[in-house]
Design a protein around this motif. Structure first.
Motif, PDB file in Angstrom:
ATOM      1  N   LYS A  99       0.825  -1.213   0.000  1.00 42.67           N
ATOM      2  CA  LYS A  99       0.000   0.000   0.000  1.00 42.67           C
ATOM      3  C   LYS A  99       0.859   1.263   0.000  1.00 42.67           C
ATOM      4  CE  LYS A  99      -3.947  -2.202   2.164  1.00 42.67           C
ATOM      5  NZ  LYS A  99      -4.769  -2.324   3.379  1.00 42.67           N
ATOM      6  N   GLU A 100       1.963   1.234   0.740  1.00 40.32           N
ATOM      7  CA  GLU A 100       2.852   2.391   0.803  1.00 40.32           C
ATOM      8  C   GLU A 100       3.532   2.633  -0.543  1.00 40.32           C
ATOM      9  OE1 GLU A 100       4.089   5.711   2.553  1.00 40.32           O
ATOM     10  OE2 GLU A 100       2.808   4.233   3.546  1.00 40.32           O
ATOM     11  N   VAL A 101       4.011   1.573  -1.166  1.00 40.59           N
ATOM     12  CA  VAL A 101       4.650   1.701  -2.483  1.00 40.59           C
ATOM     13  C   VAL A 101       3.627   2.167  -3.513  1.00 40.59           C
ATOM     14  CG1 VAL A 101       5.761   0.408  -4.356  1.00 40.59           C
ATOM     15  CG2 VAL A 101       6.483   0.038  -2.006  1.00 40.59           C
ATOM     16  N   LEU A 102       2.418   1.655  -3.420  1.00 40.86           N
ATOM     17  CA  LEU A 102       1.363   2.061  -4.344  1.00 40.86           C
ATOM     18  C   LEU A 102       1.080   3.552  -4.199  1.00 40.86           C
ATOM     19  CD1 LEU A 102      -0.671   1.042  -6.443  1.00 40.86           C
ATOM     20  CD2 LEU A 102      -2.255   0.603  -4.573  1.00 40.86           C
ATOM     21  N   LYS A 103       1.066   4.044  -2.955  1.00 50.72           N
ATOM     22  CA  LYS A 103       0.825   5.472  -2.713  1.00 50.72           C
ATOM     23  C   LYS A 103       1.940   6.338  -3.277  1.00 50.72           C
ATOM     24  CE  LYS A 103      -0.887   5.412   1.733  1.00 50.72           C
ATOM     25  NZ  LYS A 103      -0.888   5.922   3.104  1.00 50.72           N
ATOM     26  N   THR A 104       3.195   5.915  -3.055  1.00 48.31           N
ATOM     27  CA  THR A 104       4.326   6.763  -3.431  1.00 48.31           C
ATOM     28  C   THR A 104       4.722   6.630  -4.896  1.00 48.31           C
ATOM     29  OG1 THR A 104       5.929   5.093  -2.697  1.00 48.31           O
ATOM     30  CG2 THR A 104       5.269   6.780  -1.097  1.00 48.31           C
ATOM     31  N   GLN A 105       4.606   5.424  -5.457  1.00 46.02           N
ATOM     32  CA  GLN A 105       5.080   5.210  -6.823  1.00 46.02           C
ATOM     33  C   GLN A 105       3.966   4.975  -7.835  1.00 46.02           C
ATOM     34  OE1 GLN A 105       7.965   2.053  -6.953  1.00 46.02           O
ATOM     35  NE2 GLN A 105       9.173   2.913  -5.293  1.00 46.02           N
ATOM     36  N   GLY A 106       2.766   4.761  -7.354  1.00 49.31           N
ATOM     37  CA  GLY A 106       1.676   4.418  -8.261  1.00 49.31           C
ATOM     38  C   GLY A 106       1.774   2.951  -8.649  1.00 49.31           C
ATOM     39  N   TYR A 107       0.893   2.534  -9.523  1.00 48.68           N
ATOM     40  CA  TYR A 107       0.890   1.128  -9.930  1.00 48.68           C
ATOM     41  C   TYR A 107       1.910   0.926 -11.040  1.00 48.68           C
ATOM     42  CZ  TYR A 107      -0.927  -3.537 -10.675  1.00 48.68           C
ATOM     43  OH  TYR A 107      -1.051  -4.906 -10.745  1.00 48.68           O
ATOM     44  N   ASN A 108       2.925   0.129 -10.731  1.00 49.24           N
ATOM     45  CA  ASN A 108       3.948  -0.183 -11.729  1.00 49.24           C
ATOM     46  C   ASN A 108       4.358  -1.641 -11.571  1.00 49.24           C
ATOM     47  OD1 ASN A 108       5.729  -0.321  -9.542  1.00 49.24           O
ATOM     48  ND2 ASN A 108       6.484   1.753  -9.842  1.00 49.24           N
ATOM     49  N   GLU A 109       5.438  -2.029 -12.199  1.00 46.34           N
ATOM     50  CA  GLU A 109       5.875  -3.421 -12.172  1.00 46.34           C
ATOM     51  C   GLU A 109       6.206  -3.893 -10.750  1.00 46.34           C
ATOM     52  OE1 GLU A 109       9.450  -6.113 -14.053  1.00 46.34           O
ATOM     53  OE2 GLU A 109       8.757  -4.374 -15.198  1.00 46.34           O
ATOM     54  N   GLU A 110       6.836  -3.038  -9.965  1.00 48.73           N
ATOM     55  CA  GLU A 110       7.208  -3.403  -8.594  1.00 48.73           C
ATOM     56  C   GLU A 110       5.985  -3.598  -7.698  1.00 48.73           C
ATOM     57  OE1 GLU A 110      10.268  -4.246  -7.509  1.00 48.73           O
ATOM     58  OE2 GLU A 110      10.792  -4.024  -9.623  1.00 48.73           O
ATOM     59  N   THR A 111       5.007  -2.691  -7.823  1.00 53.30           N
ATOM     60  CA  THR A 111       3.804  -2.833  -7.004  1.00 53.30           C
ATOM     61  C   THR A 111       3.001  -4.059  -7.432  1.00 53.30           C
ATOM     62  OG1 THR A 111       2.676  -1.231  -8.421  1.00 53.30           O
ATOM     63  CG2 THR A 111       3.548  -0.421  -6.340  1.00 53.30           C
ATOM     64  N   GLU A 112       3.035  -4.361  -8.723  1.00 53.33           N
ATOM     65  CA  GLU A 112       2.357  -5.559  -9.207  1.00 53.33           C
ATOM     66  C   GLU A 112       2.990  -6.816  -8.593  1.00 53.33           C
ATOM     67  OE1 GLU A 112       1.029  -7.731 -13.363  1.00 53.33           O
ATOM     68  OE2 GLU A 112       2.375  -6.018 -13.444  1.00 53.33           O
ATOM     69  N   LYS A 113       4.318  -6.848  -8.523  1.00 56.16           N
ATOM     70  CA  LYS A 113       5.007  -7.994  -7.920  1.00 56.16           C
ATOM     71  C   LYS A 113       4.662  -8.134  -6.438  1.00 56.16           C
ATOM     72  CE  LYS A 113       8.995  -7.913 -11.002  1.00 56.16           C
ATOM     73  NZ  LYS A 113      10.435  -7.623 -11.092  1.00 56.16           N
ATOM     74  N   LEU A 114       4.616  -7.010  -5.727  1.00 53.72           N
ATOM     75  CA  LEU A 114       4.249  -7.056  -4.311  1.00 53.72           C
ATOM     76  C   LEU A 114       2.824  -7.567  -4.126  1.00 53.72           C
ATOM     77  CD1 LEU A 114       5.762  -3.739  -2.909  1.00 53.72           C
ATOM     78  CD2 LEU A 114       6.376  -6.058  -2.235  1.00 53.72           C
TER      79      LEU A 114
END
Length: 57
Positions: free
Chosen positions: A21-36
């Motif tokens: 959730k924190e990565v999604l907030k700061t970086q938006g939806y990208n490859e890294e957030t998809e992996k998490l």
């Protein structure tokens, strides 16, 4: 599964969800957030199907 291990894994899963959730907030939806997100879902699914009995091998 022993209760101590189960509670440890539950806490670890909550930390993983919080990190997602924190990565999604700061970086938006990208490859890294998809992996998490995929990792979180995989752990949730596998945790409920865990067979902690001894192997027959």
């Amino acid at each position: 599964m022993n209760n101590e291990l189960e509670s440890y894994l539950t806490v670890a899963l909550k930390r993983l969800e919080k990190a997602y959730k924190e990565v999604l907030k700061t970086q938006g939806y990208n490859e890294e957030t998809e992996k998490l997100k995929l990792l979180t879902e995989l752990v949730k699914e596998q945790g409920s199907h865990e067979n902690s009995s001894a192997s027959t091998r």
